[in-house]
Motif scaffolding. Structure first.
Motif, PDB file in Angstrom:
ATOM      1  N   TYR A  22       0.818  -1.217   0.000  1.00 49.72           N
ATOM      2  CA  TYR A  22       0.000   0.000   0.000  1.00 49.72           C
ATOM      3  C   TYR A  22       0.848   1.261   0.000  1.00 49.72           C
ATOM      4  O   TYR A  22       0.527   2.245  -0.680  1.00 49.72           O
ATOM      5  N   ARG A  23       1.958   1.222   0.723  1.00 52.91           N
ATOM      6  CA  ARG A  23       2.804   2.407   0.821  1.00 52.91           C
ATOM      7  C   ARG A  23       3.900   2.429  -0.257  1.00 52.91           C
ATOM      8  O   ARG A  23       4.797   3.269  -0.217  1.00 52.91           O
ATOM      9  N   LYS A  24       3.822   1.510  -1.203  1.00 50.89           N
ATOM     10  CA  LYS A  24       4.696   1.461  -2.379  1.00 50.89           C
ATOM     11  C   LYS A  24       6.161   1.170  -2.036  1.00 50.89           C
ATOM     12  O   LYS A  24       7.058   1.416  -2.854  1.00 50.89           O
ATOM     13  N   LEU A  29      11.472  -1.310  -3.816  1.00 53.45           N
ATOM     14  CA  LEU A  29      12.399  -2.452  -3.784  1.00 53.45           C
ATOM     15  C   LEU A  29      12.570  -3.046  -5.187  1.00 53.45           C
ATOM     16  O   LEU A  29      13.691  -3.360  -5.597  1.00 53.45           O
ATOM     17  N   ARG A  30      11.463  -3.153  -5.918  1.00 52.19           N
ATOM     18  CA  ARG A  30      11.551  -3.691  -7.280  1.00 52.19           C
ATOM     19  C   ARG A  30      12.300  -2.729  -8.194  1.00 52.19           C
ATOM     20  O   ARG A  30      13.151  -3.147  -8.998  1.00 52.19           O
ATOM     21  N   LYS A  31      11.983  -1.440  -8.100  1.00 56.56           N
ATOM     22  CA  LYS A  31      12.620  -0.444  -8.965  1.00 56.56           C
ATOM     23  C   LYS A  31      14.135  -0.414  -8.750  1.00 56.56           C
ATOM     24  O   LYS A  31      14.905  -0.228  -9.689  1.00 56.56           O
ATOM     25  N   SER A  32      14.550  -0.605  -7.506  1.00 61.23           N
ATOM     26  CA  SER A  32      15.982  -0.558  -7.174  1.00 61.23           C
ATOM     27  C   SER A  32      16.690  -1.883  -7.388  1.00 61.23           C
ATOM     28  O   SER A  32      17.920  -1.950  -7.357  1.00 61.23           O
ATOM     29  N   LEU A 135      15.828   3.644   4.478  1.00 60.06           N
ATOM     30  CA  LEU A 135      16.810   2.561   4.422  1.00 60.06           C
ATOM     31  C   LEU A 135      16.989   2.059   2.985  1.00 60.06           C
ATOM     32  O   LEU A 135      18.102   1.718   2.567  1.00 60.06           O
ATOM     33  N   ILE A 136      15.894   2.042   2.240  1.00 59.42           N
ATOM     34  CA  ILE A 136      15.968   1.640   0.829  1.00 59.42           C
ATOM     35  C   ILE A 136      16.743   2.683   0.031  1.00 59.42           C
ATOM     36  O   ILE A 136      17.636   2.347  -0.764  1.00 59.42           O
ATOM     37  N   TYR A 137      16.427   3.956   0.235  1.00 58.52           N
ATOM     38  CA  TYR A 137      17.132   5.032  -0.470  1.00 58.52           C
ATOM     39  C   TYR A 137      18.602   5.087  -0.059  1.00 58.52           C
ATOM     40  O   TYR A 137      19.477   5.398  -0.878  1.00 58.52           O
ATOM     41  N   ASP A 138      18.877   4.794   1.187  1.00 55.33           N
ATOM     42  CA  ASP A 138      20.256   4.802   1.671  1.00 55.33           C
ATOM     43  C   ASP A 138      21.068   3.718   0.973  1.00 55.33           C
ATOM     44  O   ASP A 138      22.249   3.904   0.673  1.00 55.33           O
ATOM     45  N   ALA A 139      20.404   2.593   0.710  1.00 51.90           N
ATOM     46  CA  ALA A 139      21.085   1.486   0.023  1.00 51.90           C
ATOM     47  C   ALA A 139      21.185   1.721  -1.484  1.00 51.90           C
ATOM     48  O   ALA A 139      22.114   1.232  -2.131  1.00 51.90           O
ATOM     49  N   ARG A 140      20.228   2.479  -2.036  1.00 52.95           N
ATOM     50  CA  ARG A 140      20.205   2.757  -3.472  1.00 52.95           C
ATOM     51  C   ARG A 140      19.894   4.239  -3.709  1.00 52.95           C
ATOM     52  O   ARG A 140      18.785   4.605  -4.105  1.00 52.95           O
TER      53      ARG A 140
END
Length: 260
Positions: A22-24, A29-32, A135-140
């Motif tokens: 819901y919060r995309k 995760l898929r895009k990165s 955390l996702i943006y930090d990794a990618r």
């Protein structure tokens, strides 16, 4: 006594799956390409799991035990630390989670969420989602070329309001600091609906202007579409809830008994 927030591990895992969808977060995760990093995604799930356990404790008990709270926080810190963050970094990352806990704890002091502005409350309430997203943006970091991390601010506020309205019946049986429910209890359904409608329309206008001004950046067209869709859904949900003939259920709210 408050109803237990979750029936067990499986329900929490299902709630996490729903949240990520819901919060995309799943789209990020898929895009990165990080959806293929099983260890990383498991770490994210574990962090959210531990946050939900803290959430469940806060909603399930009015008189809080500091040792149990410390145990919840220790588990959250450990989950973040397992991603390689230092203790100092962990403290900074969890700052807003603590801010939201403070809002929940303030209910025990007669300081209700209705005293907190819409913007501050629903920004703070989205702390867990924004943490996972960070955390996702930090990794990618290259994800910022697709959607800037701060471009999600309107989506977050709207979906947090949606959650409060959607969960209003469920939260009657807990000590959840549901701002919408508490506003209905303290200010009445009509006044609450009017204020929420006005704020949702205000956020929607701001979102449309932002995405109009940044239309050529990355894939903002997609994020704009998601944001406006959630806005329409939330306004419809608000009107449906307001028109509900069974509003007498609010009188059964556990948290009502704690109000003076």
């Amino acid at each position: 006594m408050a109803k237990s927030k979750y029936s067990g591990d499986q329900e929490i895992r299902h709630k996490i799956d729903e949240l990520f969808s819901y919060r995309k977060l799943s789209d990020l995760l898929r895009k990165s390409g990080l959806d293929k990093d099983i260890a990383f995604t498991r770490h994210l799930t574990d962090i959210q799991y531990q946050i939900y356990l803290l959430d469940a404790y806060l909603e399930g008990e009015w008189a809080l035990d500091q040792e149990k709270l410390n145990a919840c926080w220790g588990a959250i810190k450990g989950a973040l630390g397992s991603l390689g963050y230092s203790p100092d970094q962990v403290m900074k990352l969890l700052h807003e989670i603590r801010d939201y806990e403070r809002i929940e704890r303030n209910c025990r002091k007669g300081k209700w969420p209705t005293k907190v502005s819409f913007k501050k409350f629903y920004t703070t309430k989205s702390c867990d989602v924004r943490l996972i997203r960070h955390l996702i943006y930090d990794a990618r970091p290259e994800l910022n070329k697709t959607w800037k991390e701060n471009a999600w601010v309107y989506y977050d506020r709207i979906t947090e309001i949606n959650d409060d309205i959607a969960d209003v019946r469920e939260d009657l049986l807990t000590y959840n600091g549901n701002r919408f429910l508490i506003s209905c209890l303290r200010k009445g359904n009509l006044k609450t609906t009017t204020k929420y409608r006005a704020y949702l329309e205000k956020v929607s206008l701001k979102a449309k202007k932002y995405f109009s001004d940044h239309a050529k950046e990355g894939e903002n067209g997609q994020l704009a579409s998601w944001t406006i869709a959630r806005s329409k859904e939330t306004l419809e949900l608000l009107e449906m809830t307001s028109a509900d003939d069974d509003l007498s259920l609010f009188a059964t709210s556990l948290i009502l008994g704690k109000m003076k």
